[in-house]
Structures are given as C-alpha cells and as structure tokens.
Write a protein that holds these residues in place. Sequence first.
Motif, mmCIF file in Angstrom:
data_model
loop_
_atom_site.group_PDB
_atom_site.id
_atom_site.type_symbol
_atom_site.label_atom_id
_atom_site.label_comp_id
_atom_site.label_asym_id
_atom_site.label_seq_id
_atom_site.Cartn_x
_atom_site.Cartn_y
_atom_site.Cartn_z
ATOM 1 N N GLU A 37 80.085 17.891 138.236
ATOM 2 C CA GLU A 37 80.381 18.390 137.159
ATOM 3 C C GLU A 37 81.539 17.374 136.595
ATOM 4 O OE1 GLU A 37 84.053 18.864 140.305
ATOM 5 O OE2 GLU A 37 82.992 21.037 141.367
ATOM 6 N N ARG A 42 79.624 19.189 132.348
ATOM 7 C CA ARG A 42 81.080 18.859 131.695
ATOM 8 C C ARG A 42 79.855 19.757 130.157
ATOM 9 N NH1 ARG A 42 84.742 14.070 131.947
ATOM 10 N NH2 ARG A 42 85.477 14.356 134.053
ATOM 11 N N LYS A 45 79.188 24.776 130.545
ATOM 12 C CA LYS A 45 80.441 24.933 131.669
ATOM 13 C C LYS A 45 80.049 25.345 132.801
ATOM 14 C CE LYS A 45 83.192 22.920 129.314
ATOM 15 N NZ LYS A 45 83.801 21.369 129.756
ATOM 16 N N ASN A 46 80.265 26.477 133.948
ATOM 17 C CA ASN A 46 80.019 27.224 135.091
ATOM 18 C C ASN A 46 78.505 26.880 135.773
ATOM 19 O OD1 ASN A 46 82.219 28.793 134.201
ATOM 20 N ND2 ASN A 46 81.230 29.871 132.068
#
Length: 296
Positions: A37, A42, A45-46
């Motif tokens: 993460e 970063r 995304k997702n």
Amino acid sequence: MTADPIFGRDSTASTVLHDLLLFENQVPFFVLEHLFELTVARIHKNSLLSPYVYDYFANLMSPAGSTTNNRAAENCCLPRDCVLWVLDIKMNDSKPEREVADGNDKCYHILHKLHDYYRPRAQKENKELSEIMPSASELAYAGVKFVPGTGDNLFKVKFTEPEGPLWWFRRAHFEIPPLGIYDPTESFLRNLIAFEQCCPGVSQDFTSYAYLMNMLVNSDKDVQELEKAGVVHNYLGSSEDATHLFNTLCKEVSLQEFYFADTCNRATKYSKRCWPRNMAHVERQYFASPWAFIAF
C-alpha cells in the motif's frame, strides 16, 4: 520492454522465487500488504497484492505443464493490467471460491496463501488405507490404464472400474490430473508439506498428494509409465530425478489423514483380480503391435 531484473524469468529470478517459498523465510502477509500500500498501491489505485502472488507462482503446480501467465509476464511492469487480467480469469472461473480479490483473511503468509489457493474445496475422503497400493507399472501390468484428468484441480483423482455388457474387454481407468515437474516443483511441494506439518488445523492436502505419488512411483519404470500416459510431464531431464523427487518428499513426514485412501483401496483390490490381469497379458502378448496380431 525490458524484463524485470528481480522478478523476471532468469536465474536470479529463480533464486528469488526459491527464497520466497522457504517456510522459514515467510513474512506475515499483513506486513507485505502494508508495504504494498505504501508503494505500488499509491501509483496504481485499487491494486491488490494477492493477484501478484497468484500470478508469480502460477506455473509451479500447473496441471498440464503449460504456462498460464504469459500475458501477465509481458505486462509485468504494468501492475494495474496484471491485476485486471487475473481478476478477469477468476471471475470467469468455474470455482467462485477461489477469488483473488479476497484479502488476507486467515492467511498468515505467502505460503499459506498459495496453500489455500491450490487446495481442493470438495469434500475429501476420510477412510483408512487398507494396504500399500502397487506402483504405476504394477497397476498397468494388472490391467489399469492411467489417463490424464481435465481441469485445473490437481487433487481430482478418480478410479473407475469398467461397466456395461462388455466390461470384461475394458480396462479400469486411473484418472490423475497432469503434473508438470520443473526445478522449483520440489521446493514448492516440500515447503507446503512443511507448512502442513508445523501448523495445527491446516489440512494435509499436499502431504496426501505426495504420499499418493510416492506409492505410484517406486522406480524409473513407473515414471516412464506415467509419462507415457500423459499424467507426468518431466522437465528435470531424467526419470531418475523425478523418481528421487517423489521418493524423498515423504521422508520423516507424519500423515494423519490420507485423502486418497478410498481410491487407492479400490485400485489395489482391482489389481488382484485374475480376469483383468489375464486380459492385460493377452493384450500385451498378441495386440501390442500389428505384427503380433497378424502372428496371432
């Protein structure tokens, strides 16, 4: 596109893969997800860590010995594309319980994640093994025909006796999903077995599978029989290496539950019948080749 120097397909990557599989090198999965993460998530995304794990180790237990992550390997520098591709495959999979979108629920580390991914979800056999099953060559001599299974479930082993009005002319089928044996296969199996031995409450699926293959393979002749049937794809170079692999996996290993006991008991009982053994002898003696049949 240049290959990844760490997670590519060269010798350095093989060393990294081996180290990531070692049971003593496992890092808590929540720690890896937190690092993920802070870095990749970063930028993209997702993104999820689980699809990377499944994709990187996708071919270690490939049933057909074929690569399934070529597209992901080409897009190894595009994590978002890799994640979407793996999710697309799993959404169309016939096994909805193997969702890569799941988090790290009840998974301690990468090895546990892989164990949970590959293990069967169907109800397992829970019977005792009456006696040691004959090897693959002995079963073939007694009239058993080995056939490669279908699907991606490595543990879907089935023994089917001939039925119908002409059953005496047919052979029993021992269906085993094909297994591709590569250099990392032994390390992968050994560490999964070590994980099952050391962690209470974890099902002994891989220990049972290794015990089954150990019974089937006693010599190079057994490996050759399974190779001829398409059950084993040996990429180690020689039959001796594959024989040594199967014969040493279960050394000093405690097996509490053997999930293939009923299948092995049925195969052993069938191999002792006189009629299938005699019919197999007639087939080898008079129908093994056109010249033998003409002479007969």
